[in-house]
Scaffold this active site. Structure first.
Site, PDB file in Angstrom:
ATOM      1  N   ASP A 132       0.831  -1.103   0.086  1.00 41.38           N
ATOM      2  CA  ASP A 132      -0.175  -0.014  -0.266  1.00 41.38           C
ATOM      3  C   ASP A 132       0.767   1.337  -0.018  1.00 41.38           C
ATOM      4  OD1 ASP A 132      -2.305   1.579   0.078  1.00 41.38           O
ATOM      5  OD2 ASP A 132      -2.560   1.401   2.187  1.00 41.38           O
ATOM      6  N   CYS A 186     -19.631 -14.663  -4.518  1.00 41.54           N
ATOM      7  CA  CYS A 186     -20.393 -13.712  -3.699  1.00 41.54           C
ATOM      8  C   CYS A 186     -22.047 -13.976  -4.021  1.00 41.54           C
ATOM      9  CB  CYS A 186     -20.121 -12.273  -4.203  1.00 41.54           C
ATOM     10  SG  CYS A 186     -18.735 -11.722  -3.573  1.00 41.54           S
ATOM     11  N   CYS A 189     -25.675 -12.451  -3.120  1.00 42.10           N
ATOM     12  CA  CYS A 189     -25.623 -11.691  -1.932  1.00 42.10           C
ATOM     13  C   CYS A 189     -25.387 -10.061  -2.136  1.00 42.10           C
ATOM     14  CB  CYS A 189     -24.287 -12.443  -0.869  1.00 42.10           C
ATOM     15  SG  CYS A 189     -24.323 -11.432   0.715  1.00 42.10           S
ATOM     16  N   CYS A 192     -22.980  -6.256   1.650  1.00 41.13           N
ATOM     17  CA  CYS A 192     -22.151  -5.202   1.744  1.00 41.13           C
ATOM     18  C   CYS A 192     -22.572  -4.004   1.093  1.00 41.13           C
ATOM     19  CB  CYS A 192     -20.860  -5.615   0.909  1.00 41.13           C
ATOM     20  SG  CYS A 192     -20.931  -5.875  -0.813  1.00 41.13           S
ATOM     21  N   CYS A 196     -24.072  -0.414   3.510  1.00 40.54           N
ATOM     22  CA  CYS A 196     -23.091   0.764   3.438  1.00 40.54           C
ATOM     23  C   CYS A 196     -23.778   2.075   3.834  1.00 40.54           C
ATOM     24  CB  CYS A 196     -22.523   1.072   1.826  1.00 40.54           C
ATOM     25  SG  CYS A 196     -21.397   2.391   1.889  1.00 40.54           S
ATOM     26  N   CYS A 212     -17.242   7.133   0.761  1.00 39.04           N
ATOM     27  CA  CYS A 212     -16.762   6.121   1.739  1.00 39.04           C
ATOM     28  C   CYS A 212     -16.320   6.775   2.990  1.00 39.04           C
ATOM     29  CB  CYS A 212     -15.740   5.273   0.962  1.00 39.04           C
ATOM     30  SG  CYS A 212     -15.109   3.904   2.070  1.00 39.04           S
ATOM     31  N   CYS A 239     -14.010   2.433   8.427  1.00 34.04           N
ATOM     32  CA  CYS A 239     -15.384   1.993   8.613  1.00 34.04           C
ATOM     33  C   CYS A 239     -15.276   0.405   7.956  1.00 34.04           C
ATOM     34  CB  CYS A 239     -16.429   2.590   7.510  1.00 34.04           C
ATOM     35  SG  CYS A 239     -18.118   1.802   7.730  1.00 34.04           S
ATOM     36  N   CYS A 242     -19.198  -2.807   5.895  1.00 35.77           N
ATOM     37  CA  CYS A 242     -19.272  -3.952   4.325  1.00 35.77           C
ATOM     38  C   CYS A 242     -18.778  -5.348   4.867  1.00 35.77           C
ATOM     39  CB  CYS A 242     -18.870  -3.244   3.097  1.00 35.77           C
ATOM     40  SG  CYS A 242     -16.895  -2.834   3.224  1.00 35.77           S
ATOM     41  N   CYS A 246     -20.501  -9.183   5.794  1.00 34.13           N
ATOM     42  CA  CYS A 246     -20.117 -10.180   4.838  1.00 34.13           C
ATOM     43  C   CYS A 246     -20.162 -11.563   5.163  1.00 34.13           C
ATOM     44  CB  CYS A 246     -18.917 -10.125   4.180  1.00 34.13           C
ATOM     45  SG  CYS A 246     -18.080 -11.211   3.046  1.00 34.13           S
TER      46      CYS A 246
END
Length: 379
Positions: A132, A186, A189, A192, A196, A212, A239, A242, A246
């Protein structure tokens, strides 16, 4: 290499090729829509982000790594317990990943140690370690190398580990056999997307970062938009909603490292107590933490929004009095951003105290976390 990685505390490794051309169109469309907001670094390097060999000349393979970050000893039902924090408006919520040591340092050090271990066997080779920290399409590389698939929230998801993990890479100048990608699971579903608080997930795999809460509380350095402030609730750094809803995160794995155990002050601390930190206290308490990067001004801004939301919900009583007292000293802060958010926070409580009570005592807006649909995924 898998054995070496495990000895270093890494949870999983894989290998990706460097042809990410299929991701280029989506990246450019996302940037053109302005969904990156103030994250100008996302556009600064153009398509280098999708072209590893242009970022690091000579790269022919990318070794990817997953590092689980749930604190040691995390027990079943942890996600429900985290969601319950939203029902305690006086309590500040820091995203789970940021409660311990700065992950950049932890993961980079282990990736470098892995590269050194490889070098001892194959001899000197060209490489660079990332976590990152550079224009790298980390989720794209992770999913291509079999660490998981891209969930509808845009994060990497694993059947074995959910999404509560960090990603890192070693760019290599020699070829390794690629590990196969995983299929997505997924299904139908949409938990998420539905949960939000700011409707930042516009469609499966399409995120408007400007809405976000993680972006607003960490990356964004200006005022929190007025319409979104109530949506932040008591979240002061990041946050997790989401991820918490899951279904795959029932398989999330606790870290084997002490680095990600929660520090004092970052789990369950009253907002009023955190508002008492002056800049010196903030710097001391966030030493070695990812939280330090936002600085004391944004820390106070975020706390002021959380305090305002708490006062809106509970404008009377001892807790409300403590919040008002904690906000007062910052009304004269040198920074206009802090002053404006503090005045907004105090006004929330004043407006609620002046408003006629409802049948439940206080007129309130809809909960910023109303509804947590989490039906089972359909594979």
């Amino acid at each position: 290499m898998r054995e070496w990685a495990a000895e270093l505390g890494l949870s999983q490794i894989g290998v990706s090729g460097i042809d990410l051309s299929q991701a280029e169109a989506g990246l450019m469309q996302w940037l053109a829509a302005g969904f990156h907001g103030d994250m100008h670094y996302m556009a600064a390097h153009g398509l280098k982000r999708a072209r590893p060999a242009e970022l690091v000349s000579g790269t022919v393979s990318v070794l990817t790594a997953r590092l689980d970050y749930l604190p040691r000893g995390t027990a079943a039902g942890w996600a429900a317990r985290e969601l319950s924090r939203l029902d305690e408006p006086q309590q500040a919520i820091v995203s789970v990943y940021a409660r311990g040591r700065d992950y950049h340092k932890v993961l980079r050090a282990r990736l470098q140690a892995l590269a050194t271990r490889i070098e001892a066997v194959v001899g000197p080779f060209g490489h660079r370690v990332f976590c990152d920290s550079a224009p790298v399409l980390e989720v794209e590389l992770a999913t291509r190398s079999g660490l998981g698939w891209r969930g509808k929230h845009t994060l990497a998801l694993s059947r074995d580990a959910g999404s509560m993990f960090f990603l890192g890479e070693i760019f290599l100048d020699f070829a390794l056999p690629e590990t196969p990608a995983r299929s997505a699971h997924c299904g139908r579903c949409s938990a998420c997307i539905d949960v939000c608080p700011t409707q930042a997930i516009l469609a499966p795999g399409r995120l408007d970062a400007r809405r976000c809460i993680s972006y607003l509380t960490i990356e964004h350095d200006g005022p929190i938009p007025l319409p979104l402030r109530p949506r932040l609730g008591n979240r002061i750094y990041g946050c997790d909603d989401c991820q918490l809803v899951c279904p795959w995160n029932k398989f999330a794995q606790p870290s084997v490292l002490a680095d990600f155990d929660a520090r004092e002050g970052f789990a369950g601390e009253p907002i009023a107590a955190l508002l008492a930190w002056d800049e010196a206290s903030f710097l001391r308490r966030t030493e070695g933490s990812a939280i330090r990067r936002i600085g004391h001004v944004r820390w106070l801004r975020n706390l002021a929004v959380a305090a305002g939301n708490a006062l809106h919900t509970q404008p009377r009583g001892e807790a409300a009095h403590a919040l008002r007292a904690a906000l007062q000293p910052w009304r004269m802060h040198l920074n206009a951003l802090v002053r404006e958010h503090v005045e907004w926070a105090l006004a929330q409580g004043d407006a609620q105290r002046a408003a006629p009570p409802t049948a439940h005592g206080v007129a309130a807006e809809p909960s910023p976390h109303a509804g947590h649909p989490a039906g089972p995924p359909v594979s």
